[in-house]
Design a protein around this motif. Structure first.
Motif, PDB file in Angstrom:
ATOM      1  N   ASP A   5       0.838  -1.204   0.000  1.00  0.00           N
ATOM      2  CA  ASP A   5       0.000   0.000   0.000  1.00  0.00           C
ATOM      3  C   ASP A   5       0.872   1.253   0.000  1.00  0.00           C
ATOM      4  N   ASP A   9       1.020   3.924  -2.875  1.00  0.00           N
ATOM      5  CA  ASP A   9       0.607   5.280  -2.508  1.00  0.00           C
ATOM      6  C   ASP A   9       1.650   6.304  -2.939  1.00  0.00           C
ATOM      7  N   ALA A  64      -5.397  -1.056  -2.202  1.00  0.00           N
ATOM      8  CA  ALA A  64      -4.453  -0.047  -1.715  1.00  0.00           C
ATOM      9  C   ALA A  64      -5.096   1.336  -1.709  1.00  0.00           C
ATOM     10  N   ARG A  67      -7.544   1.606   1.247  1.00  0.00           N
ATOM     11  CA  ARG A  67      -6.886   1.722   2.553  1.00  0.00           C
ATOM     12  C   ARG A  67      -6.139   3.043   2.716  1.00  0.00           C
ATOM     13  N   THR A  68      -5.462   3.502   1.674  1.00  0.00           N
ATOM     14  CA  THR A  68      -4.663   4.727   1.816  1.00  0.00           C
ATOM     15  C   THR A  68      -5.502   5.994   1.786  1.00  0.00           C
TER      16      THR A  68
END
Length: 186
Positions: A5, A9, A64, A67-68
Motif C-alpha cells: 500500500d 501510494d 491499496a 486503505r490509503t
C-alpha cells in the motif's frame, strides 16, 4: 498500512484522479470478466493476457486505494472478492482445463464458490462482512500469477512455463484449502 500500500501510494496512486474510487476500479474488473472470458474462449491469448493482467492488478490497486484514502466500504468488502473470484474462476475454467486438468480447475472453482457462499452466509445470517486474510491474498496472487504464466505459455510454448504454472497453481490450491479452514467454510 502494508508495504505494498505504501509503495503504491507513493507511486501509482498519485497518478489517479480523485474521481477514481476503489469501487469504480472494482466495477471495471467486473466489466472485464466477460471480455477476458470471451477472449480466452476464442483463443485470443494475446489480448486475454493483457486484459487479465490488468484486471488482476486492479485488485491490488483498488485495495491499496481504499486503505490509503480511507475509502474502505461495505460494498467494496463484499464485491471486490466476488469480482476476483469471477475473474479467476472464468479464466481457470478455460485455461486450466485446456492445459493442466479438469480436477485442478474444478477444485479451484469449488473453493472459490465455497468462499463466496460462506461470505454470503456470514453476511445474511450474522451481519458480518468476511475480511480478506493472508491465505486468501496469497491464494489470489498464486492464482493470478499461475494463470498469467499459462497465458505466456500459450503465446511462447516453452515447456518450463507450463511446469512453473502448474507448480504455482497447486500452491494456490493449498492456500485455497487454508482459506476454507480460516473462513470456517469447511
Amino acid at each position: 498500512m502494508r508495504a505494498v500500500d505504501w509503495l503504491l501510494d507513493k507511486s501509482l496512486l498519485k497518478l489517479l484522479p480523485s474521481a477514481i474510487t476503489p469501487n469504480l476500479i472494482t466495477t471495471g474488473r467486473f466489466l472485464l470478466v466477460p471480455i477476458v472470458f470471451g477472449l480466452l474462449i476464442v483463443g485470443r491469448y494475446d489480448w486475454g493476457l493483457i486484459l487479465f493482467t490488468l484486471a488482476a492488478f486492479s485488485d491490488v490497486l483498488d485495495g491499496a486505494l481504499a486503505r490509503t484514502r480511507g475509502a474502505v466500504s461495505d460494498w467494496g468488502k463484499l464485491f471486490d472478492p466476488l469480482a476476483d473470484k469471477l475473474l479467476i474462476g472464468s479464466a481457470a475454467l478455460v485455461l486450466i482445463t485446456r492445459l493442466v486438468n479438469w480436477w485442478l480447475a474444478g477444485a479451484l472453482v469449488v473453493i472459490e464458490l465455497l468462499l463466496i457462499f460462506t461470505a454470503y452466509f456470514k453476511l445474511q445470517k450474522r451481519g458480518v462482512t468476511a475480511q480478506a486474510n493472508w491465505s486468501g491474498k496469497i491464494k489470489m496472487f498464486c492464482q493470478s500469477i499461475g494463470l498469467i504464466i499459462l497465458l505466456l505459455y500459450l503465446l511462447t510454448p516453452f515447456a518450463w512455463l507450463l511446469l512453473l504454472a502448474k507448480i504455482i497453481l497447486y500452491f494456490a490450491l493449498g492456500f485455497g484449502i487454508i482459506s476454507l479452514v480460516v473462513y470456517r467454510s469447511i
